[in-house]
Design a protein around this motif. Sequence first.
Motif, PDB file in Angstrom:
ATOM      1  N   GLN A 187      24.013 -93.266   7.948  1.00  0.00           N
ATOM      2  CA  GLN A 187      24.283 -93.157   9.380  1.00  0.00           C
ATOM      3  C   GLN A 187      24.890 -94.447   9.937  1.00  0.00           C
ATOM      4  O   GLN A 187      25.726 -94.395  10.845  1.00  0.00           O
ATOM      5  CB  GLN A 187      23.003 -92.785  10.131  1.00  0.00           C
ATOM      6  N   ILE A 188      24.483 -95.573   9.405  1.00  0.00           N
ATOM      7  CA  ILE A 188      25.088 -96.842   9.838  1.00  0.00           C
ATOM      8  C   ILE A 188      26.541 -96.921   9.373  1.00  0.00           C
ATOM      9  O   ILE A 188      27.423 -97.381  10.110  1.00  0.00           O
ATOM     10  CB  ILE A 188      24.272 -98.037   9.312  1.00  0.00           C
ATOM     11  N   ARG A 189      26.809 -96.445   8.155  1.00  0.00           N
ATOM     12  CA  ARG A 189      28.181 -96.472   7.634  1.00  0.00           C
ATOM     13  C   ARG A 189      29.125 -95.588   8.438  1.00  0.00           C
ATOM     14  O   ARG A 189      30.338 -95.851   8.487  1.00  0.00           O
ATOM     15  CB  ARG A 189      28.207 -96.041   6.163  1.00  0.00           C
ATOM     16  N   ARG A 190      28.597 -94.585   9.102  1.00  0.00           N
ATOM     17  CA  ARG A 190      29.439 -93.738   9.951  1.00  0.00           C
ATOM     18  C   ARG A 190      30.035 -94.551  11.107  1.00  0.00           C
ATOM     19  O   ARG A 190      31.053 -94.155  11.682  1.00  0.00           O
ATOM     20  CB  ARG A 190      28.635 -92.554  10.490  1.00  0.00           C
ATOM     21  N   ILE A 232      26.971-104.842  15.238  1.00  0.00           N
ATOM     22  CA  ILE A 232      27.254-103.812  14.230  1.00  0.00           C
ATOM     23  C   ILE A 232      28.046-102.669  14.844  1.00  0.00           C
ATOM     24  O   ILE A 232      28.915-102.072  14.189  1.00  0.00           O
ATOM     25  CB  ILE A 232      25.938-103.284  13.620  1.00  0.00           C
ATOM     26  N   ALA A 233      27.784-102.375  16.112  1.00  0.00           N
ATOM     27  CA  ALA A 233      28.446-101.263  16.803  1.00  0.00           C
ATOM     28  C   ALA A 233      29.827-101.625  17.332  1.00  0.00           C
ATOM     29  O   ALA A 233      30.471-100.820  17.999  1.00  0.00           O
ATOM     30  CB  ALA A 233      27.563-100.781  17.952  1.00  0.00           C
ATOM     31  N   VAL A 330      20.077 -94.972  15.052  1.00  0.00           N
ATOM     32  CA  VAL A 330      20.443 -94.048  16.130  1.00  0.00           C
ATOM     33  C   VAL A 330      20.985 -94.853  17.311  1.00  0.00           C
ATOM     34  O   VAL A 330      21.989 -94.482  17.928  1.00  0.00           O
ATOM     35  CB  VAL A 330      19.230 -93.198  16.570  1.00  0.00           C
ATOM     36  N   ALA A 331      20.332 -95.966  17.624  1.00  0.00           N
ATOM     37  CA  ALA A 331      20.794 -96.835  18.701  1.00  0.00           C
ATOM     38  C   ALA A 331      22.171 -97.407  18.386  1.00  0.00           C
ATOM     39  O   ALA A 331      23.038 -97.487  19.262  1.00  0.00           O
ATOM     40  CB  ALA A 331      19.796 -97.965  18.934  1.00  0.00           C
ATOM     41  N   VAL A 332      22.401 -97.793  17.134  1.00  0.00           N
ATOM     42  CA  VAL A 332      23.709 -98.323  16.732  1.00  0.00           C
ATOM     43  C   VAL A 332      24.803 -97.287  16.988  1.00  0.00           C
ATOM     44  O   VAL A 332      25.872 -97.610  17.520  1.00  0.00           O
ATOM     45  CB  VAL A 332      23.692 -98.737  15.248  1.00  0.00           C
ATOM     46  N   ALA A 351      22.537 -85.599  17.655  1.00  0.00           N
ATOM     47  CA  ALA A 351      22.416 -84.769  16.445  1.00  0.00           C
ATOM     48  C   ALA A 351      21.794 -85.570  15.310  1.00  0.00           C
ATOM     49  O   ALA A 351      20.996 -85.042  14.521  1.00  0.00           O
ATOM     50  CB  ALA A 351      23.781 -84.242  16.041  1.00  0.00           C
ATOM     51  N   THR A 352      22.147 -86.849  15.219  1.00  0.00           N
ATOM     52  CA  THR A 352      21.562 -87.713  14.193  1.00  0.00           C
ATOM     53  C   THR A 352      20.060 -87.851  14.405  1.00  0.00           C
ATOM     54  O   THR A 352      19.277 -87.762  13.458  1.00  0.00           O
ATOM     55  CB  THR A 352      22.214 -89.109  14.237  1.00  0.00           C
ATOM     56  N   PHE A 353      19.669 -88.050  15.657  1.00  0.00           N
ATOM     57  CA  PHE A 353      18.241 -88.201  15.967  1.00  0.00           C
ATOM     58  C   PHE A 353      17.495 -86.888  15.702  1.00  0.00           C
ATOM     59  O   PHE A 353      16.363 -86.885  15.207  1.00  0.00           O
ATOM     60  CB  PHE A 353      18.076 -88.637  17.418  1.00  0.00           C
TER      61      PHE A 353
END
Length: 377
Positions: A187-190, A232-233, A330-332, A351-353
């Motif tokens: 999810q971070i890589r997305r 990161i974001a 999720v926050a990222v 949707a991720t959460f």
Amino acid sequence: MRRFFHTAFATAGLMAALMTAAAAEPKTVTDVTGRKVEIDVPVKHVILGEGRQIYFLAALDREAPFSHVVGWRDDLAKADPETYAAYLAKYPEIAKLPVFGGMKDGTFDIEQAVALKPDVIVMNIDSKTATEEAGYIEKLAKVGIPLVYVDFRDKAMENTEPSMRLLGTLMGREQVAEDFIRFRAEQIRRVTDVLDKAKPTKPLVFVERAGGYSEDCCMSFGAENFGRMVEIAGGENMAKSLIPGTFGTVNPEQIIAANPDQVIVTGGNWQAYVPGGAWVGVGYGADLKEAQRKLKALTERPAFTGIKAVKSGEVHGIWHQFYNNPYQFVAVQQIAKWLHPDLFADLDPTATFKELHERFLPLPYKPGYFVSVKDQL
């Protein structure tokens, strides 16, 4: 015949005891401070040094997250009452769990802890100094109770994976821990894969920690925690050069002078701490209209006078507890969507959460974690 059954029963009981003893094996683990600790795993009885540690324990054991908890600190009900209420409704027995004070404030009752005979005590790394000064580790070691440190707060992006692996080992849930770690990384890589390719201009972002919690302004984050999430974001954390550690305070004049492009305010329902406060009550099942109203009110403070973020409506509220649990990814995603809406038009943090809840958590998902002043509610 009676003698036979008695002997067979005794033998069966002995075998069961031996099997139970064999089920737990001594293992040397390494906590996030680098300490080597020998613990019989899997553990059966755990004391949580903070109630909000249930965030990660639930992700490791969604069927019975409290089954091994014999005591915990009482902060969850105060810091995140909606989540506590949801867990209480599903697991009413938690109302009877013994509660502890904190090691940092010197209210931890070591005699109470010993009486509960835990296999391990799990503490957050920010309690390390107080724990060492009070000699708790040595005192607990004398009665055979090990203590380990985890970290989802001070250097969350660095220590979440080793913390989850450590806890997975302790709970005998290694595979679940690896599944969670893999999901989190994906999810971070997305976010990071898109940013690495596009290399967009980074907007200047001011993150206000717990805006409205007090009349003072403005607490923020340095290079870690939400400050790191912003980086990161795809943003530039305004307070990074102003706050040497993870947490600190920025003067209102510094915000006006920096003129940030976006403002992100962390919030939650802190009625137990600051009744009727100006905090933005986002969180599990929160009333987003009310949260938005309070968020707009915060933009009227002198610290935000005339800044670009307020003029353009780029002021957002986000659940404060992302700063203290392994769900930071999720926050990222949500921050990336605020900072670069065109790049992340197809990214859906909600949707991720939801997927996180469906795959790992015992509670059903409820919205309420994010809000912006320009949302149409």
